[in-house]
Design a protein around this motif. Structure first.
Motif, PDB file in Angstrom:
ATOM      1  N   ALA A  28     -37.844  37.701 -64.159  1.00 58.45           N
ATOM      2  CA  ALA A  28     -38.966  36.700 -63.727  1.00 58.45           C
ATOM      3  C   ALA A  28     -38.547  36.208 -62.425  1.00 58.45           C
ATOM      4  CB  ALA A  28     -39.150  35.897 -64.547  1.00 58.45           C
ATOM      5  N   ALA A  29     -37.119  35.675 -62.322  1.00 59.44           N
ATOM      6  CA  ALA A  29     -36.667  35.007 -61.190  1.00 59.44           C
ATOM      7  C   ALA A  29     -36.907  36.032 -59.926  1.00 59.44           C
ATOM      8  CB  ALA A  29     -35.313  34.463 -61.257  1.00 59.44           C
ATOM      9  N   THR A  30     -36.074  37.192 -60.078  1.00 57.85           N
ATOM     10  CA  THR A  30     -35.953  38.344 -58.858  1.00 57.85           C
ATOM     11  C   THR A  30     -37.470  38.735 -58.387  1.00 57.85           C
ATOM     12  OG1 THR A  30     -35.429  39.745 -60.278  1.00 57.85           O
ATOM     13  CG2 THR A  30     -33.751  38.635 -59.297  1.00 57.85           C
ATOM     14  N   ARG A  31     -38.290  39.124 -59.583  1.00 62.74           N
ATOM     15  CA  ARG A  31     -39.666  39.449 -59.325  1.00 62.74           C
ATOM     16  C   ARG A  31     -40.583  38.486 -58.732  1.00 62.74           C
ATOM     17  NH1 ARG A  31     -42.541  43.969 -61.740  1.00 62.74           N
ATOM     18  NH2 ARG A  31     -44.344  42.891 -60.976  1.00 62.74           N
ATOM     19  N   MET A  32     -40.473  37.058 -59.301  1.00 60.39           N
ATOM     20  CA  MET A  32     -41.242  35.958 -58.473  1.00 60.39           C
ATOM     21  C   MET A  32     -40.880  35.741 -57.190  1.00 60.39           C
ATOM     22  SD  MET A  32     -41.646  33.833 -62.128  1.00 60.39           S
ATOM     23  CE  MET A  32     -42.985  32.495 -61.350  1.00 60.39           C
ATOM     24  N   GLY A  33     -39.696  35.788 -56.956  1.00 63.75           N
ATOM     25  CA  GLY A  33     -39.117  35.571 -55.732  1.00 63.75           C
ATOM     26  C   GLY A  33     -39.874  36.461 -54.671  1.00 63.75           C
ATOM     27  N   ALA A  34     -39.707  37.817 -55.047  1.00 64.74           N
ATOM     28  CA  ALA A  34     -40.284  38.629 -54.200  1.00 64.74           C
ATOM     29  C   ALA A  34     -41.729  38.896 -53.955  1.00 64.74           C
ATOM     30  CB  ALA A  34     -39.850  40.344 -54.674  1.00 64.74           C
ATOM     31  N   ILE A  35     -42.472  38.369 -55.171  1.00 67.55           N
ATOM     32  CA  ILE A  35     -43.769  38.281 -55.210  1.00 67.55           C
ATOM     33  C   ILE A  35     -44.386  36.961 -54.100  1.00 67.55           C
ATOM     34  CG2 ILE A  35     -45.971  37.496 -56.235  1.00 67.55           C
ATOM     35  CD1 ILE A  35     -44.684  39.105 -58.655  1.00 67.55           C
ATOM     36  N   ALA A  36     -43.640  35.784 -54.412  1.00 68.74           N
ATOM     37  CA  ALA A  36     -43.776  34.653 -53.670  1.00 68.74           C
ATOM     38  C   ALA A  36     -43.787  34.881 -52.117  1.00 68.74           C
ATOM     39  CB  ALA A  36     -43.150  33.458 -54.067  1.00 68.74           C
TER      40      ALA A  36
END
Lengths: 290, 290
Positions: free
Chosen positions: A177-185
């Motif tokens: 979630a951390a890496t995906r959400m950083g990329a999405i954000a």
């Protein structure tokens, strides 16, 4: 402003949202109790580092994402400590929420923090509705069923455990979630490409945890030591030995670094992963290595 | 397709999302157990009725909203039944989730259903990210702290209770969510205008519940009767008497109908509210009215 300060302020702002107006006082106070002191805040740090590596063009969105992820992590600790799970008296050196407040208030604190995480993302829609909605979806998938941390806990009630699914959901889910959400954000075009990095970091955490359990005493750990061997749990130390597990940890972190997708801040992100790796790797007491 | 079928299919589709892939079997099965049989599904029915009154131009979005709201309601029942709250053995004529599965699985079932509600809304972003994000925000605000059903439960741990805030959050919140979310899902320009309708329906529910507690026996209620009088709880019957409470119920429902904002399906919505009113109003047993 440095990363720790940005994360800390984002979490504090978010918790304040849950405490405004005519709120029941004890539950309101428990929301702050459960989220402070912050500990290492490793998950939101990874999230923000990925967002920065991708340009962090909407800082309000990445900060909301970081806060939301941390709220979910804190909620999971509150519920995991409940009498029906770990029945833990202490968390981060102070009484657990159900000991400090009550069991009903601990259930409600966890529930409220989960909901607050999604409220924070819902509010980020004022900046960018598409990214906000994508963040909601990723966070939900890595928190709930069938693949999130709820599923990870759920596996512990099963007779037959799918070990790969168990580790992926229990430890890996919030790192992915951390890496995906950083990329999405930060508007990266391919958030899927960031999953491997999160999965590797999650696996490294698991191995490091196994090593600490084998090498450290209870006082250093702040919890009982040698539990994996005692309960004959599958662990990287049981599988590879101490030196083998340390090599394995280094391999995984090497894999993590090489999995970083092309992005403007690739080099800085690789440095961050190396730094976390050093923090993770236990310094084995001399007597354990002889 | 009639409304009940649309709601039922939307809830079933949503629960299936939480059960896919390599999921822990017991927790997976508990998600279905906790959401079936559906009961009256009054909250999603109100939500869909408002969406229809506003044109229901994106049926996938309104159905996602209805399912999400019902999942939150079911989650709240599972957690309310836990030993540390009501310690209820039965729910809708079958063992409560913690009795049928276990306490850990009941905590996780509630958590997973909360998260699933937001996942369903996150997925609706594929149709309309702005409406999906607005639905996330409204649902979160009416579920969590400081103004949602978590706050409502939280008030029960306080020495001094703000009664207005307590009723608004405990009973009113999900009805206000229902009317607001129906309006948002159908793109109504002013969702705030729909809050009064939800608040009135919530209040009517509270009065009807007080009446049933006073008028019905345990067998008809399916739970102990006369609890308000026994525990000297504030209730509409204690305040106005039985006939006064019935008049009050009719007044509130009149207020509900006159609060309906201008919209294409205004007349049909008024009929729906009247129909719900008839279902709500208890038929007093003859001996109680003498």
């Amino acid at each position: 402003m440095d990363l720790d300060t940005r994360i800390d302020r984002a979490v504090t702002r978010s918790v304040a949202l849950g405490r405004g107006g005519a709120a029941p006082q004890k539950l309101s106070s428990a929301l702050t109790y459960a989220t402070t002191p912050g500990g290492a805040r490793i998950r939101p740090t990874i999230l923000m580092s990925v967002a920065l590596a991708c340009g962090d063009d909407q800082p309000e969105v990445s900060e909301a994402a970081a806060a939301a992820l941390e709220l979910i992590h804190c909620a999971s600790l509150v519920h995991d400590d409940l009498p029906c799970f770990d029945d833990a008296d202490l968390r981060r050196g102070k009484p657990s929420v159900h000991r400090a407040y009550s069991e009903p208030l601990a259930v409600l604190t966890g529930d409220s923090l989960i909901v607050l995480a999604f409220e924070v993302l819902g509010r980020a829609a004022a900046v960018d509705p598409s990214r906000a909605a994508a963040l909601v979806l990723t966070l939900a998938q890595r928190t709930g069923m069938p693949g999130g941390i709820c599923a990870g806990q759920g596996w512990e009630s099963e007779q037959e455990v799918d070990l790969a699914a168990y580790h992926r959901s229990k430890t890996g889910a919030l790192f992915i979630a951390a890496t995906r959400m950083g990329a999405i954000a930060a508007g990266h075009e391919d958030p899927d490409a960031w999953e491997d990095l999160g999965a590797c970091i999650g696996e490294a955490f698991q191995v490091a945890d196994d090593l600490r359990d084998a090498l450290y005493d209870a006082e250093t750990l702040g919890k009982p030591a040698g539990q994996d061997e005692l309960h004959a749990r599958p662990s990287a130390v049981a599988e590879f030995g101490v030196d083998g597990a340390i090599r394995r940890l280094k391999d995984i972190l090497g894999g993590a670094i090489s999995s970083i997708p092309a992005c403007p801040g690739e080099a800085a992100l690789a440095r961050m992963v190396r730094m976390q790796a050093e923090r993770l790797t236990p310094v084995a007491p001399a007597h354990s290595r002889s």
